[in-house]
Design an enzyme around this catalytic site. Sequence first.
Site, mmCIF file in Angstrom:
data_model
loop_
_atom_site.group_PDB
_atom_site.id
_atom_site.type_symbol
_atom_site.label_atom_id
_atom_site.label_comp_id
_atom_site.label_asym_id
_atom_site.label_seq_id
_atom_site.Cartn_x
_atom_site.Cartn_y
_atom_site.Cartn_z
ATOM 1 N N GLU A 61 51.685 38.803 31.826
ATOM 2 C CA GLU A 61 50.395 39.362 32.257
ATOM 3 C C GLU A 61 49.605 39.686 31.004
ATOM 4 O OE1 GLU A 61 50.830 42.946 34.489
ATOM 5 O OE2 GLU A 61 48.668 43.363 34.544
ATOM 6 N N ARG B 89 41.415 52.591 29.936
ATOM 7 C CA ARG B 89 40.066 52.397 30.500
ATOM 8 C C ARG B 89 39.900 53.235 31.769
ATOM 9 N NH1 ARG B 89 38.311 46.442 30.748
ATOM 10 N NH2 ARG B 89 36.330 47.523 31.140
ATOM 11 N N ASN C 234 45.698 36.083 32.988
ATOM 12 C CA ASN C 234 44.790 37.207 32.953
ATOM 13 C C ASN C 234 44.050 37.199 34.287
ATOM 14 O OD1 ASN C 234 42.807 39.094 32.699
ATOM 15 N ND2 ASN C 234 42.215 38.508 30.621
ATOM 16 N N ASP D 44 52.032 37.950 45.622
ATOM 17 C CA ASP D 44 52.984 37.198 46.451
ATOM 18 C C ASP D 44 53.183 35.779 45.931
ATOM 19 O OD1 ASP D 44 51.993 38.684 49.668
ATOM 20 O OD2 ASP D 44 53.343 39.391 48.065
ATOM 21 N N PRO E 99 38.361 36.076 37.379
ATOM 22 C CA PRO E 99 36.904 36.185 37.504
ATOM 23 C C PRO E 99 36.205 36.819 36.314
ATOM 24 C CG PRO E 99 38.011 37.695 38.999
ATOM 25 C CD PRO E 99 39.070 36.809 38.433
ATOM 26 N N ASN E 100 35.013 36.280 36.033
ATOM 27 C CA ASN E 100 34.085 36.747 35.002
ATOM 28 C C ASN E 100 34.510 36.368 33.581
ATOM 29 O OD1 ASN E 100 32.199 38.165 36.824
ATOM 30 N ND2 ASN E 100 33.951 39.534 37.168
ATOM 31 N N ALA F 264 39.869 41.139 37.372
ATOM 32 C CA ALA F 264 39.767 42.173 38.414
ATOM 33 C C ALA F 264 40.780 41.991 39.540
ATOM 34 C CB ALA F 264 38.349 42.181 38.986
ATOM 35 N N ARG G 209 29.817 38.570 27.904
ATOM 36 C CA ARG G 209 30.103 39.664 28.818
ATOM 37 C C ARG G 209 30.512 40.914 28.055
ATOM 38 N NH1 ARG G 209 35.592 40.218 32.366
ATOM 39 N NH2 ARG G 209 35.031 42.113 33.507
ATOM 40 N N TYR H 253 34.849 43.303 25.321
ATOM 41 C CA TYR H 253 35.696 42.097 25.378
ATOM 42 C C TYR H 253 35.568 41.205 24.150
ATOM 43 C CZ TYR H 253 36.211 43.548 30.207
ATOM 44 O OH TYR H 253 36.475 44.274 31.351
ATOM 45 N N HIS I 86 45.924 41.048 29.226
ATOM 46 C CA HIS I 86 44.579 41.645 29.307
ATOM 47 C C HIS I 86 44.017 41.753 27.895
ATOM 48 C CE1 HIS I 86 45.193 42.578 33.504
ATOM 49 N NE2 HIS I 86 46.352 43.073 33.202
HETATM 50 C C1 DHK Z 1 39.465 41.604 32.206
HETATM 51 C C2 DHK Z 1 38.662 41.935 33.255
HETATM 52 O O1 DHK Z 1 37.759 41.092 33.734
HETATM 53 C C3 DHK Z 1 38.704 43.259 33.861
HETATM 54 O O2 DHK Z 1 38.494 43.234 35.262
HETATM 55 C C4 DHK Z 1 40.019 43.942 33.561
HETATM 56 C C5 DHK Z 1 40.576 42.444 31.778
HETATM 57 C C6 DHK Z 1 40.334 43.858 32.085
HETATM 58 C C7 DHK Z 1 40.948 42.237 30.331
HETATM 59 O O3 DHK Z 1 41.027 43.232 29.563
HETATM 60 O O4 DHK Z 1 41.153 41.059 29.980
HETATM 61 O O5 DHK Z 1 39.983 45.198 33.944
#
Ligand code: DHK
Length: 142
Positions: free
Chosen positions: A97, A106, A73, A86, A11-12, A76, A19, A24, A99
């Site tokens: 994984e 953070r 990634n 699961d 998400p996002n 959230a 954003r 980011y 990020h």
């Molecule tokens: C991306 C997000 O949207 C956050 O919810 C994570 C992560 C961090 C990232 O660093 O890619 O906390």
Amino acid sequence: MTKPIYILNGPNLNRLGKREPEIYGKTTLAEVEAQCRQAAGDRAIEFRQTNSETQMIDWIHEAIDEGSGIIINPAAYTFTSLAILDALKMFPGPIFELHITNIHRREAHYHNSYVSKVATAVIAGLGTNGYRHAVAAMREIV
Ligand code: DHK
């Protein structure tokens, strides 16, 4: 025909570039996808983004049958979703994984990842460059 590497974004991340660019960065998700395709070379990738936990789980199920590796990634959902954990437990191949930020540097609510309990490796804090490094590393093992 080798199975594709699945690159799944939560998400996002569709808003990447706009954003909180101070956190980011200004690179868009479309630009990240292009960098991943370049890093993948002749390897097939499936690059996707969703704001839906259900869709993320359905794509993980698809990868169980069709994919060689998963770079995820979960955004959230990393910190909230036992359902995604699961689903990932069923994946037979390597899971990275990813990020963009170093989640451990953070706010505390970003510190406890469910996904790390099943991930082969974790890349966090390289910015969006982490994606192409993850693809290069995944190519070497699948
Ligand atoms: C991306 C997000 O949207 C956050 O919810 C994570 C992560 C961090 C990232 O660093 O890619 O906390």
